[in-house]
Design an enzyme around this catalytic site. Structure first.
Site, PDB file in Angstrom:
ATOM      1  N   HIS A  65       0.716  -1.150   0.046  1.00 35.20           N
ATOM      2  CA  HIS A  65       0.100   0.058   0.007  1.00 35.20           C
ATOM      3  C   HIS A  65       0.910   1.284  -0.071  1.00 35.20           C
ATOM      4  O   HIS A  65       1.740   1.311   0.806  1.00 35.20           O
ATOM      5  CB  HIS A  65      -0.904   0.114   1.399  1.00 35.20           C
ATOM      6  CG  HIS A  65      -1.856   1.340   1.131  1.00 35.20           C
ATOM      7  ND1 HIS A  65      -3.016   1.177   0.619  1.00 35.20           N
ATOM      8  CD2 HIS A  65      -1.953   2.275   2.141  1.00 35.20           C
ATOM      9  CE1 HIS A  65      -3.634   2.471   0.733  1.00 35.20           C
ATOM     10  NE2 HIS A  65      -3.151   2.942   1.485  1.00 35.20           N
ATOM     11  N   ILE A 101      -4.699   4.227   8.600  1.00 34.84           N
ATOM     12  CA  ILE A 101      -4.122   3.398   7.428  1.00 34.84           C
ATOM     13  C   ILE A 101      -2.766   2.484   8.129  1.00 34.84           C
ATOM     14  O   ILE A 101      -2.590   1.124   7.843  1.00 34.84           O
ATOM     15  CB  ILE A 101      -3.443   4.239   6.247  1.00 34.84           C
ATOM     16  CG1 ILE A 101      -3.505   3.033   5.166  1.00 34.84           C
ATOM     17  CG2 ILE A 101      -2.468   5.002   6.447  1.00 34.84           C
ATOM     18  CD1 ILE A 101      -4.698   2.257   4.806  1.00 34.84           C
ATOM     19  N   GLY A 320      -9.762   8.950   3.502  1.00 34.62           N
ATOM     20  CA  GLY A 320      -8.879   8.885   2.666  1.00 34.62           C
ATOM     21  C   GLY A 320      -7.844   7.886   3.049  1.00 34.62           C
ATOM     22  O   GLY A 320      -8.098   6.974   3.674  1.00 34.62           O
ATOM     23  N   GLU A 321      -6.667   8.353   2.832  1.00 32.99           N
ATOM     24  CA  GLU A 321      -5.367   7.269   3.013  1.00 32.99           C
ATOM     25  C   GLU A 321      -5.326   5.909   2.421  1.00 32.99           C
ATOM     26  O   GLU A 321      -4.490   5.415   2.718  1.00 32.99           O
ATOM     27  CB  GLU A 321      -5.365   7.115   4.285  1.00 32.99           C
ATOM     28  CG  GLU A 321      -5.445   8.508   5.393  1.00 32.99           C
ATOM     29  CD  GLU A 321      -5.248   7.990   6.878  1.00 32.99           C
ATOM     30  OE1 GLU A 321      -5.143   6.916   7.325  1.00 32.99           O
ATOM     31  OE2 GLU A 321      -5.488   9.299   7.667  1.00 32.99           O
ATOM     32  N   GLY A 322      -6.235   5.575   1.641  1.00 33.61           N
ATOM     33  CA  GLY A 322      -6.545   4.195   1.063  1.00 33.61           C
ATOM     34  C   GLY A 322      -7.077   3.233   2.134  1.00 33.61           C
ATOM     35  O   GLY A 322      -7.113   1.857   2.009  1.00 33.61           O
TER      36      GLY A 322
END
Length: 354
Positions: A65, A101, A320-322
C-alpha cells in the site's frame, strides 16, 4: 529528459487484459458447487484477476500500500478546515502505525510506504518505508496561478511509475491512498474539468467545511477552471493547472501497475479522480483497476457513472489514506481461495456419497 511524448508513448504500450484467461475462470466458476453467478462480486474479482495474471490463479500474498503525501497552495483561499502542518504529522503517524491506515495495514499484513512528493514540512526522523521524492514544498495557489509547471507534473507522474517499476518484483498487488490538505479541492477541480457536471454534485465538505467554506470552494474551482479553460486540456495539462503533486503521482502509480500487469485497488474520491485521469490517457488502464469502496464524497458517484464502474463496499467512509481499499484485501483473498479450492457437485458427491 522525460517529456510528455515519452509519457504518452509509454502509456500507449499498455495492453488490455487476457480474455482467454477470463473465459477459463468463468468456466471454472460455473462448474463449482453453487448456483451460477451466486457469488457475485467475488466471481468478478476472480475473472479480473485471471485476466491480469493468467489462469489458474495464484495467491496474491505480497501486498503493498502506497500513500502519496503532498500539500496544496490553494489552501490560501480558505477551502480547507485543517492546518497545512497536519500533512506531515499524520504521515508520520502512519509510519508509526498509529494513524488509521497504519493500523489497518499492520492488522492485514500489508506493507505500507509513504511517499513525500510535495509536503510543505519534512518528516525529520528516518523511516525505512518513507520514500523521499519531494518536488517542492507544495503547489502554487491555483486560484492565482497554475498549480505547477508541466515538467513538475511529469516528474510527479514518472515518480509514480518508477515506484511501481521498482516494487513490482517484490509484490503481487498494490493499493494506494493519499494524505494532503486541500486535495479534495484539487480533485474536485479536476473532476469538474473532465466532466463539467454540476458543481454542487461534485464538491463536498472535505475535512469538514462550513457552508461558507463550501461555497467558497465551489467559487474558486469554477473561476479557476474557466480562466485556464481546463475543459479542453489533456490530463497532464489539467493536473499542472489545478491539480496536485499527489494526484499526479497517483496517476503514475496506476500507469505503472498497468505496465507491470499488476492489480491495483482504487480507494475513494481522490484516488478515483487520479484513476479517471489515467483512464482518459489509455482506456486499457481501467482493466487493472479494482474500485473498492464508495466514498461519502458526492463526486465519486460521477466518476463511477463516467467509467461504468461499481464498488462493492459501502461503509460511509470519507477518511482517505486508502483505508477503504485495504479493507477489500481479505475479500480478494477469499475470492481467489474459493476458485482454487471449491469442488464441483460431482467431486463432492464422489467424496462423500460412500
Amino acid at each position: 529528459m522525460k517529456d510528455k511524448n515519452c509519457l504518452f508513448d509509454l502509456i500507449n504500450k499498455i495492453e488490455s487484459i487476457d480474455n482467454v484467461s477470463i473465459k477459463k475462470a468463468q468456466t471454472e466458476l460455473d462448474r463449482k458447487m453453487k448456483p451460477k453467478d451466486s457469488l457475485g462480486v467475488l466471481e468478478d474479482i476472480c475473472k479480473k484477476t485471471a485476466g491480469i495474471y493468467g489462469y489458474p490463479l495464484k495467491k496474491l500474498e505480497k501486498k503493498c500500500h502506497i500513500v502519496v503525501a503532498a500539500d496544496n497552495g490553494i489552501i490560501e483561499e480558505g477551502v480547507s478546515s485543517c492546518p497545512i502542518e497536519y500533512t506531515s504529522i499524520v504521515s508520520e503517524a502512519m509510519l508509526n502505525q498509529i494513524a488509521c491506515i497504519g493500523i489497518f495495514t499492520k492488522t492485514l499484513g500489508i506493507d505500507l510506504n509513504v511517499v513525500d512528493i510535495g509536503m510543505k514540512n519534512d518528516i525529520k526522523r528516518n523511516y525505512p518505508n518513507l520514500i523521499h521524492k519531494k518536488i517542492r514544498r507544495g503547489t502554487n495557489n491555483f486560484y492565482k496561478e497554475r498549480a505547477m509547471s508541466i515538467n513538475e507534473c511529469l516528474e510527479a507522474i514518472f515518480t509514480g511509475i518508477d515506484i511501481i517499476n521498482e516494487k513490482s518484483k517484490d509484490y503481487d498487488m498494490f493499493s494506494n491512498g493519499e494524505m494532503g490538505i486541500a486535495n479534495t479541492t484539487t480533485s474536485s477541480a479536476l473532476l469538474y474539468s473532465v466532466t463539467r457536471q454540476n458543481i454542487d454534485d461534485i464538491v463536498g465538505r472535505g475535512g469538514g467545511l462550513s457552508d461558507e467554506g463550501l461555497n467558497k470552494k465551489k467559487k474558486v474551482i469554477i473561476e479557476a477552471c474557466e480562466r485556464y479553460n481546463t475543459f479542453e486540456m489533456d490530463a497532464v495539462e489539467m493536473l499542472a493547472s489545478v491539480g496536485g503533486f499527489d494526484l499526479a503521482c497517483m496517476l503514475g502509480i496506476y500507469v505503472g501497475a498497468a505496465l507491470n500487469k499488476k492489480l491495483i485497488l482504487v480507494d475513494g474520491f481522490i484516488s478515483s479522480v487520479a484513476a479517471l485521469l489515467a483512464c482518459s490517457l489509455n482506456k486499457n488502464i481501467q482493466d487493472y483497476l479494482l474500485f473498492t469502496h464508495k466514498s461519502e464524497e458526492p463526486g465519486v458517484n460521477i466518476i463511477l457513472d463516467y467509467l461504468k464502474e461499481k464498488t462493492f463496499l459501502n461503509m460511509n467512509m470519507r477518511l482517505g489514506e486508502g483505508t477503504g481499499a485495504v479493507l477489500a484485501c481479505p475479500i480478494i483473498d477469499c475470492a481467489i481461495e474459493m476458485i482454487n479450492t471449491m469442488k464441483s457437485p460431482e467431486e463432492v458427491y464422489n467424496l462423500f456419497n460412500k
